[in-house]
Design an enzyme around this catalytic site. Structure first.
Site, PDB file in Angstrom:
ATOM      1  N   PRO A 172       0.786  -1.248   0.000  1.00 19.03           N
ATOM      2  CA  PRO A 172       0.000   0.000   0.000  1.00 19.03           C
ATOM      3  C   PRO A 172       0.812   1.290   0.000  1.00 19.03           C
ATOM      4  O   PRO A 172       0.787   2.049   0.969  1.00 19.03           O
ATOM      5  CB  PRO A 172      -0.827  -0.129   1.283  1.00 19.03           C
ATOM      6  N   CYS A 173       1.477   1.585  -1.096  1.00 18.56           N
ATOM      7  CA  CYS A 173       2.205   2.850  -1.184  1.00 18.56           C
ATOM      8  C   CYS A 173       1.245   4.038  -1.267  1.00 18.56           C
ATOM      9  O   CYS A 173       1.650   5.165  -1.016  1.00 18.56           O
ATOM     10  CB  CYS A 173       3.150   2.834  -2.384  1.00 18.56           C
TER      11      CYS A 173
END
Lengths: 203, 190
Positions: A172-173
């Site tokens: 989850p950047c």
């Protein structure tokens, strides 16, 4: 290939080729898989953030790519960096496609996919390892993520690692934002990042 | 003829464009699947061609990641298709008719051809006519006119000179026109 150069006397030979080739190509992927000659399998799925290319190796999911990255150039780079034995093999990405569907429907907060991180090395890889610690619905600043790593002052490098994350969404950047509260850049575009953060805030 | 020449050169240029790495194999299948099918059909017949096509691409795929030095993917695949076809013919002991030594030449098969034409099977008629040609002529016509390889590549495949390859293709076209009735329907210039 161009049909224009074929002498008319030979033209009848080309009839029915398209149908024959479609059948052959279908059988061929299966035969290649049966012989263990498919190093990278991929499929393209629709999503609220546009069409996504999903690719996997034997080791696991190796790439998630937004349409804005250019799926053809992503395939070219997979060919160059992993193996040119790449095939469209949707069934091998069923699990990833299903988990992404559940995520976009708001029913999944964490992915249970085996991941292949071979496209992220060194510090980039280290950053990706920390990102899952930012849980669903939360965000962290680039500086906060940098503080978790072995190079706490490498804020810019964290930005680079996020921008070049080979497995966006799953790693989850999109939960890494600017210190001033603005969402910052994103591989899939700022609208996609806003959509994901809104989705997670609402679910 | 001039259209065909430029087509062949264009293909060769595109294929020879420098690349950093081999493209995804699927691109080769979609770009050259047709050419390989034409070679297989001409070499082993329409029925067995599918198997040989499959063998060709599987063999190519096995060695693909290490095939870095290939400049012309189409010529590479056609070479494999040719070898697989010859293997197939040897295996099934259906050696391509050695027409060179058959004496009377291509017209021998005229009856078969007429039959097929009468049955309205135009494609079958052309395949039958092609099958009557001496193997070298048949290959020359397929590699150059159906696949679009320039004569230099055809010569490399046949192990002869560019001039000999050109002559073989031209003899083949003349024989085909004779077999199929040169001014028949739709058979114009080449």
């Amino acid at each position: 290939m161009s049909e224009t150069g074929i002498p008319q006397i030979l033209a009848p030979l080309t009839g029915g080729e398209a149908a024959a080739l479609a059948a052959l190509a279908g059988h061929f992927s299966a035969a290649a898989a049966a012989e263990g000659l498919v190093d990278v399998a991929y499929r393209v799925v629709d999503s609220p953030v546009g069409s996504l290319l999903l690719a996997r190796t034997e080791a696991g999911l190796v790439r998630v790519a937004f349409a804005s990255e250019g799926h053809d150039s992503v395939l070219d780079s997979l060919a160059a960096n992993i193996s040119p034995r790449i095939f469209l093999a949707p069934a091998r990405l069923d699990e990833a496609a299903r988990e992404l569907d559940e995520y976009f429907a708001g029913h999944r907060r964490r992915f249970d996919l085996t991941l292949d991180f071979r496209l992220a090395q060194g510090f980039r890889r280290e950053v990706l390892d920390y990102l899952p610690q930012i849980t669903y619905g939360h965000t962290a600043s680039y500086a906060t993520v940098a503080a978790m790593t072995s190079s706490p002052r490498a804020v810019r490098a964290v930005g680079t690692a996020c921008a070049r994350n080979p497995l966006p969404l799953v790693v989850p950047c999109h939960r890494v934002v600017r210190s001033d509260g603005r969402s910052g850049a994103y591989l899939g575009g700022p609208e996609a990042k806003a959509l994901l953060l809104a989705l997670e805030a609402a679910s | 003829m001039s259209m065909n020449e430029s087509g062949g050169a264009g293909l060769a240029r595109a294929a020879a464009a420098p690349r950093a790495a081999p493209p995804p194999f699927e691109m080769l299948v979609s770009a050259h699947g047709t050419a390989v099918l034409r070679v297989c059909r001409a070499m082993v017949g329409v029925v067995d061609a599918d198997d040989v096509w499959q063998e060709t691409f599987l063999a190519a795929l096995r060695t693909y990641p290490t095939a870095q030095k290939v400049v012309n993917w189409q010529a590479w695949l056609v070479t494999i298709a040719r070898n697989k076809s010859l293997d197939h013919l040897r295996r099934t002991a259906r050696v391509p008719e050695p027409m060179d030594t058959a004496g009377d030449g291509p017209l021998e098969g005229g009856d078969v051809v007429v039959h097929a034409v009468e049955a309205g099977e135009t494609a079958a008629a052309v395949w039958a006519a092609l099958a009557r040609l001496p193997q070298r002529q048949r290959e020359a016509v397929v590699y150059h006119h159906l696949v679009g390889l320039p004569y230099a590549e055809v010569a490399a495949l046949l192990g002869n000179s560019e001039a000999a390859a050109r002559r073989a293709a031209s003899d083949a076209m003349a024989a085909l026109r004779a077999l199929l009735g040169g001014d028949g329907k739709g058979h114009g210039k080449d």
